[in-house]
Design an enzyme around this catalytic site. Structure first.
Site, PDB file in Angstrom:
ATOM      1  N   LYS A  83       0.844  -1.197   0.000  1.00 48.55           N
ATOM      2  CA  LYS A  83       0.000   0.000   0.000  1.00 48.55           C
ATOM      3  C   LYS A  83       0.882   1.250   0.000  1.00 48.55           C
ATOM      4  CE  LYS A  83      -3.959  -2.191   0.135  1.00 48.55           C
ATOM      5  NZ  LYS A  83      -4.797  -2.322   1.327  1.00 48.55           N
ATOM      6  N   ARG A 101      -3.062 -10.615   4.373  1.00 47.43           N
ATOM      7  CA  ARG A 101      -3.238 -10.651   2.921  1.00 47.43           C
ATOM      8  C   ARG A 101      -2.031  -9.965   2.279  1.00 47.43           C
ATOM      9  NH1 ARG A 101      -5.434  -7.491  -1.233  1.00 47.43           N
ATOM     10  NH2 ARG A 101      -6.594  -8.694  -2.806  1.00 47.43           N
TER      11      ARG A 101
END
Length: 286
Positions: A226, A260
């Site tokens: 991210k 994840r």
């Protein structure tokens, strides 16, 4: 030092399967069957490449493979349900025949979720927390699949406090799931790192993550590659898989159960040390 215990327990997923959470971190490998995902768009667009990458992640230690057919990055071009299904259903069918791994479908559409479960998927992973298409919760209830409800700040006004907004949004998602008849044991939550959250908000959420556990469910986290782990105010470019692994270890210490990630191996190793520390703090053997 306080050891924060994850919620753990047995996560009931589809086709009579389950995942035991708590003692060891559970890894979910990311498989983007898309041409435009922010990190690996186009690399796994063919069924053969997607299945091969899925099997490689399982070999490295992934318990779950999360397969998505529409990019969720900011500014991504939406696709319709037919295109999403064209991308993912053959991958799910082939992977379910070649591996006994747990398969998750990354979708917010009830129609896609149902077809994916029929094709062999065990979990529905909804980045809109069942609030974009509430029928998806009914699909999970009727099929007995696992359901991951993710927090997002998109298309709404957020509350000023990061944790208050988590509770505000996720409580509504849990209401939708309960009304649809989803079993409590089938639900996990995801605080949605990066989804309409700026860098400081993500870091505050990381620091206060254990407060999310008060909702009473196991929690999945997705910090992998991210923006907040890829950027530096001083202009340096960190290795996003190394920084992801650092957040994984920190979040395990704060009670996360499922991770994840894109790079399974480096996160597996970081989480191994995090779990070893947890066992040592409880007076257990390495």
């Amino acid at each position: 030092m306080q050891v924060i215990e994850p919620k753990g327990g047995r996560w009931q997923v589809g086709h009579g399967r389950h995942i035991d959470l708590g003692q060891r971190a559970c890894i979910m490998g990311i498989l983007n069957a898309t041409p435009d995902s922010f990190s690996d768009g186009g690399r796994y667009a063919s069924v053969e490449a997607a299945v091969a990458e899925s099997l490689r992640m399982v070999e490295e230690g992934a318990t779950i493979i999360d397969i998505g057919g529409e990019s969720t990055r900011p500014g991504a071009v939406p696709v319709d349900a037919a295109e999403e299904q064209r991308r993912i259903l053959p991958v799910i069918e082939e992977l379910s025949q070649r591996s006994d791994c747990i398969i998750s479908v990354d979708t917010y559409r009830a129609e896609t979720a149902r077809l994916a479960i029929e094709a062999g998927a065990h979990i529905v992973n909804d980045v809109w927390g069942a609030q974009k298409d509430p029928e998806i919760a009914k699909v999970a209830a009727e099929t007995g699949s696992g359901l991951c409800l993710m927090h997002t700040g998109r298309e709404r006004e957020k509350l000023p406090d990061v944790i208050e907004d988590q509770f505000h949004f996720l409580r509504r998602s849990l209401e939708i799931a309960e009304e649809a008849g989803v079993a409590r044991e089938a639900i996990v939550l995801d605080p949605g790192f990066g989804f309409e959250k700026d860098g400081p908000e993500n870091l505050v959420l990381l620091a206060r993550f254990d407060e999310v556990l008060a909702l009473g469910y196991p929690v999945l986290v997705g910090t992998s590659r991210k923006r907040f782990v890829r950027t530096d105010p001083e202009g340096r470019l960190p290795n996003p898989d190394h920084t992801t692994a650092a957040t994984s270890a920190l979040l395990r210490e704060r009670g996360a159960d499922i991770f994840r990630v894109h790079d399974v191996g480096i996160n597996r190793d970081a989480l191994f040390i995090a779990d070893a520390m947890r066992r040592a703090m409880r007076g257990e053997r390495w």
